[in-house]
Design an enzyme around this catalytic site. Structure first.
Site: not given
Ligand SMILES: *Cc1c(COP(=O)(O)O)cnc(C)c1O
Length: 412
Positions: A127, A199, A224-225, A373
């Site tokens: 990401f 992560d 939040y996911k 997705r």
């Molecule tokens: C959703 C996600 C994020 C989100 O990061 P924020 O700091 O909350 O915007 C970060 N890393 C990964 C791998 C994600 O899937």
């Protein structure tokens, strides 16, 4: 082939089916985007009312103590811990995933005292914020740190070596749904003297994670996911007990101080997981996280995983059987051990097809390049939802009921 009747029968036997009643989902929507923003636990509305009207409005500043606001990052961390194989006192819910990654990566680089170790290994497909935060930290430190981006998991063994400080990976890929073998990759990192930082943004609440058993060193993730904590809800960071003494992070704000109210001009980090904190937390948002975690406590991650695999298997089976004449390409691994809780398909007009799906109430999302997705959240997605979503997809594809002009040049 599986029929809608079969799906209704699966729903009738599903031990998680009653939990759907604890979520507020609009009529006429099949929500397959809980991997991006989880649905709202019904309890969140009353909890928000309580925090805003009672704790803030009436009790005012006393609520830092009387309503447990100070302790909330630790308390929520302890409640989240069982979902990721962490122990009490090892997790705090705080800040954002990006910020927590920055803190964890900085601490990991600091723990590696060998100045020959200056490489952070990650994936090009990670990401982007994870890559950006690492790039930012490496260039800010200005001590010769660099990133090594691999193009596939198979390249990891040759990319990790005596120069590697940290292997920083996202356990389940946001785009493909590929799940790394956390234990194997962590062992590979350790065999070369590197640390393993994970992560869990697409793992926590979605797939079983056992950080201790896997030999991970540090981890961060999102609430939040799949954890349904609400938009922008604070993230989490895990520092196992055996690394806490050596864990030093650069965002040394007063919430990480050993005695914040002594108002000393010297920073002294508190013992334990509290040193991962920085400053005052968004209490209203943080309080919502608890509503999501309470629902997980009425289930088990093994039941969630079993249903997740059944849902994703069913979706793949039905799309291939009923939409097989269309140019769809499965991106997500078929192998259960390598699959997260989502299914991604490419289509030359993926953006337009997804827009048409959303217009008809099937909410998934689109990621470049050409990837549609679909996230499957066992707490509130039914087998009949899967059947109905595929039926709507089939109709859109058969009727070419999508607007190609809506594409963003997304042709594979
Ligand atoms: C959703 C996600 C994020 C989100 O990061 P924020 O700091 O909350 O915007 C970060 N890393 C990964 C791998 C994600 O899937």
């Amino acid at each position: 082939m599986t029929t809608r009747q079969d799906c209704l029968a699966l729903d009738a036997q599903d031990p998680l089916a009653p939990l759907r009643a604890q979520f507020d989902l609009p009529e006429g929507v099949i929500y397959l985007d809980g991997n991006s923003l989880g649905a709202r636990p019904k309890a969140a509305l009353a909890r928000a009312q309580q925090v805003i009207a009672r704790e803030w409005g009436h009790d005012l500043i006393r609520s830092w103590n009387t309503a447990g606001w100070f302790d909330m990052p630790r308390r929520l961390g302890d409640r989240l811990a069982p979902l990721i194989g962490a122990r009490a006192g090892e997790v705090v819910v705080t800040d954002t995933t990006s910020l927590n990654l920055f803190k964890a990566l900085a601490a990991a680089l600091h723990m590696q005292t060998d100045s020959a170790r200056r490489v952070i290994v990650t994936e090009r497909a990670n990401f982007p914020t994870d890559i950006y935060m690492a790039q930012g930290l490496a260039s800010w430190l200005d001590r010769g740190y660099s990133l090594r981006l691999v193009d596939s998991p198979e390249e990891l063994p040759s990319a990790i070596g005596a120069d590697t400080a940290v292997v920083m990976l996202t356990h389940v890929n946001y785009r493909t749904g590929y799940q790394h073998d956390m234990a194997a990759v962590s062992a590979l990192a350790h065999a070369h003297g590197a640390l393993a930082l994970w992560d869990l943004a697409h793992s926590a609440g979605a797939v079983p994670v056992d950080l201790h058993a896997a030999g991970a060193d540090l981890a961060v993730g999102c609430t939040y996911k799949y954890l349904n904590g609400g938009p922008g809800a604070p993230a989490f960071i895990w520092v196992p007990k055996h690394h806490q003494a050596a864990f030093r992070q650069p965002l040394s704000g007063w919430w990480g101080h050993a005695a914040p109210f002594e108002m000393s001009p010297e920073f002294a980090p508190v013992d334990g997981i509290g040193r991962a904190l920085c400053g005052t937390q968004p209490i209203v948002s943080l309080a919502m996280v608890e509503c999501g975690l309470e629902i997980f406590e009425q289930s088990s991650i093994s039941a969630i995983r079993a249903k997740s695999l059944a849902l994703t298997d069913l979706f793949i089976e039905l799309v291939e059987a009923r939409c097989g004449d269309h140019p769809l390409g499965l991106v997500t691994p078929r192998e259960h051990a390598r699959r997260g809780s989502q299914v991604s398909f490419t289509h030359p007009h993926g953006y337009a097809v997804m827009a048409a799906l959303i217009a008809r109430g099937v909410i998934g999302d689109y990621r470049e390049p050409a990837i549609m997705r679909f996230g499957f959240t066992p707490l509130y997605t039914s087998f009949a939802d899967v059947w109905d979503a595929v039926e709507i997809l089939r109709q859109i594809l058969d009727d070419q009921a999508y607007d190609i002009a809506a594409t963003r040049g997304a042709v594979t």
